[in-house]
Structure formats: C-alpha cells, structure tokens
Design an enzyme around this catalytic site. Sequence first.
Site, short mmCIF file in Angstrom:
data_model
loop_
_atom_site.label_atom_id
_atom_site.label_comp_id
_atom_site.label_asym_id
_atom_site.label_seq_id
_atom_site.Cartn_x
_atom_site.Cartn_y
_atom_site.Cartn_z
N HIS A 20 0.83 -1.21 0.00
CA HIS A 20 0.00 0.00 0.00
C HIS A 20 0.87 1.26 0.00
O HIS A 20 0.54 2.25 -0.64
CB HIS A 20 -0.92 0.01 1.23
CG HIS A 20 -1.95 -1.08 1.22
ND1 HIS A 20 -3.30 -0.84 1.20
CD2 HIS A 20 -1.82 -2.44 1.23
CE1 HIS A 20 -3.96 -2.01 1.19
NE2 HIS A 20 -3.08 -2.98 1.23
N ASP A 125 -6.23 5.40 2.40
CA ASP A 125 -6.32 3.99 2.03
C ASP A 125 -7.72 3.45 2.29
O ASP A 125 -8.43 3.90 3.19
CB ASP A 125 -5.31 3.21 2.87
CG ASP A 125 -5.04 1.83 2.31
OD1 ASP A 125 -5.87 0.93 2.53
OD2 ASP A 125 -4.03 1.66 1.62
#
Length: 476
Positions: A20, A125
């Site tokens: 990520h 995120d």
Amino acid sequence: MGVEPKQLHVVFFPFMAHGHMIPTLDIARMFVAHEGVKTTIITTPRNAPTFTKAIEKTIKSGASSINIELFNFPAQEAGLPEGCENLEQALGPGTMDKFFKAAAMLRNQLEQFLEKTRPNCLVADMFFTWSTDSAAKFNIPRLVFHGHSFFALCALEIIRVYEPYNNVSTDMEPFILPLLPHEIELTRSQLAPDLWKYKESEYKKRNFAIKESELKRFGVIVNSFYELEPEYADFYRQKLGRRAWHIGPVSLYNRNIEEKIQRGKQVSIDEHECLKWFNSKKFNSVIYICFGSTIHMIPPQLQEIAMGLEASGKDFIWVVKNDDDLGGFEDRIKGKGLIIRGWAPQILILEHDAVGAFMTHCGWNSTLEAISNGVPMITWPMFAEQFYNEKFVTQILRIGVPVGAKRYTTAPSLEDVVNQHDIEKALREIMEGNTADGRRYRAKEFKKLARKALEEGGSSSSDLSALINELRCLST
C-alpha cells in the site's frame, strides 16, 4: 503574464503495508510533479524509511516538496507487541484483527492534523473507512486508494451485492459473476471463507464499511490505465456509478536506476551483481519468481518449487525469505539460478530483456509491474483479490498461465501444496511453443500502451490533470 495556480495541498494516508505504501509514494510524486501542488504523507516512525530516501531524491530533482507527518502507532494499546507497525509483522489470524484495531485508533491523530493543516484533499487507504467522516468534519474531500484494478473492484462489488456463491452447493462448484462484460467463473474456495461461511464476521464488517465509505467519498484513484481494461473502467463508472480516475501504472514513474532500486525496502542484492548475472543470459530465457512481501511458503512447498524448477531446466531468479531453508538446492543450481534472500529490485528485474516470465502471487502491484514491462505471468494467487487478478490475467488479457492454486489461504497448509509436476508444466507452458509466443506478443503490446498512457495527452496523464484541476476548482 499568466496567473499563478493556487497552491494545492494533498495529504496521503497509506495503510501500513509495503503493498500500500509503495504505490502511494509513487502517486504522491506524480502529484508534486504538477506545478503548485505540495503533498504530505502520513505514516508511523518505523515505516518512515520507506519514504524518506525517495523523497530526498524528489527534492534534489527540483520538484515541490513531499512532507512526512509521523503518527504514533498504538500497537500496545491494541494488544500488539511494541514496534509492530507494519502488517507484515502481524499476519497471524488473531494478530491481524488487532492490527486493524490499532489502525482505527489513529482517527484522533488524523482529525487533529486535518483541523490544524486544512489540506485541499485527503487520499486515504481503503482500510481507513472512518477517514471519510473525519475529512467531512472539516469539509475536506476524501479520495479512496484501493490498490486494486478496475476489474477486481467490479468483481468484488458484484459478489458483495449479488452473493452468487449462494447458488452452488459445494466449495469447488463454479458459479458465474453476473452482469460483468466477460463470463467469469469462481468457486467458493477462491473467496475469503469469512465472506460466505458466516453471516457475521470481522471481514464482512470491514468489507461493508469499505463500500459504505466509498459511496460517501469524493472519488476513487485507480492504479491502472484505460486501454488495459476499458470495459471495466466504464462498468465501474457508469453501471456502478462510481467516480474514479485511472492514473497508472504508477510504478513507471520511477525512471532512473536509483529510483527503481530505492523503491520499498533496502534491496538484498547488489544491483551490479544482479545485472551481471542477467547479462550472461539469453533474451526471454529467465523466469523471475517472487510472491510479494506478505506471503510465506511452507517448507514442503519450497521443495516442490525447487524440484519443479530443476526438472524444467529453465534459468531462473527466485526471491525467498531470509529464513527459508532450500536444502542443498542453492549449490546444485549455481549458474542456472540466482536466489535472492529478502527484498529484490523488482522493477529493475522485470524490465530486463532476459526475463521471459514472472511467477507471481497476483498482487495488483506485481501484476501491473509485469504488464508495464511486457512480461507474461504464471499465476499463483493466495488471498485478498489475487484470484480475481488471476482471472483477469489468464482469461481477459490472455497473458498468463495458472499454476493451479485452488484455495484462498493466508496460512498455507499441506493440502494447499502445488506439486512439482504442475509447477514444471506451467513453467514449460509459459516459455515454450506458439501459444507462449502469442502471450508474449500480447504482453509486449500492453507494455507499449502502458507507457503511452503516462505520456502527455495519454489517458492516465489526462485523468490525473483533470483530477488536479477539479480539486483546484473546489479549493477556490
């Protein structure tokens, strides 16, 4: 004289896992390459090194600055060991839930930061579902970054809404995903058990929260390019009604050798040694094997891979964990294979002319990096959305060969072991014969399209400019 564009401040808040953080850093660098844009990346002290070197490089190149904002990670309050700040350290079944709990405790720090700095946009995120409400408190638009392809986003939503897994009576019986542009079949064994086995589960709650926050947010950033999956970009935006901008492949933003090497953790091999080994190999002759940062292979599986590689006779480069025991395999394959223990300079490897195929776990970062470099894949999905990516690569793009993984698992057991014969068969199939040539040709065409998408006037470059302009309009 032209009017100076208003300074735009975009804050990035990636989840604490390398899969990520790395693409988020690339995206932040793409944003600051635009005039009048500054960015801040929020992370925790132990994850900061992933960003700092690359940021120093960006500043030296004369681009606007990327700032780092450190939040304290409440590991101990959530029942985790002190210093556990990255998902890779928390992969056990109970531990993972504690890690998500700790991540949710970052909310107060985020809200204090947003109140103080009042940025023009928060790119958070997908796992920080609560950040949509946090941003809304201060009238700040929130963009979601999933790290998935359009295809996977569409498939996940179709499965969530229509639950087609309820139409079959066994775990291995295939069901069709309704409404999608292609006929895609999956089995329950390829889905997270928590999705279909139980009425209520932490996974289901998390999934629901992700979708809820996605519907309330300003839009979605997708690391993909339009020409790769036009039907699914259209399906996601038009049929599912989501606002989305495709700005990838973001890995291609790393243009020089230093940037490619510094991406992620400290590499475990000298790049000159690596390139020297590659340069001794023939064009398209080497198979690169790497299963990402969160997957651990059990010893019997490592042995099957080793035997499959030996039987195939192919040259290879294989990335393993530092503590993986390969027996006497390393001595037996000297010259034929190269073993890297730890972190590999993946982009540097994939773009080398000697690489003819990539055996991968089908994480979207790795999959898109292979596509961007024209490398066909042997697909070996394990969990998350990796089984969807396998379908995309093997059936829609037709640039991959499945190794035969059947079951979604975050902790592989003996029943999940893929045997050496299936591995050898896939290795041969990806490298030999006319169908292999066809796959390679298609992969090289996607490579050209990927690069074109990021050029000025290309689909991804234009989408990013449109997004930045829209954020500018909102902030005036």
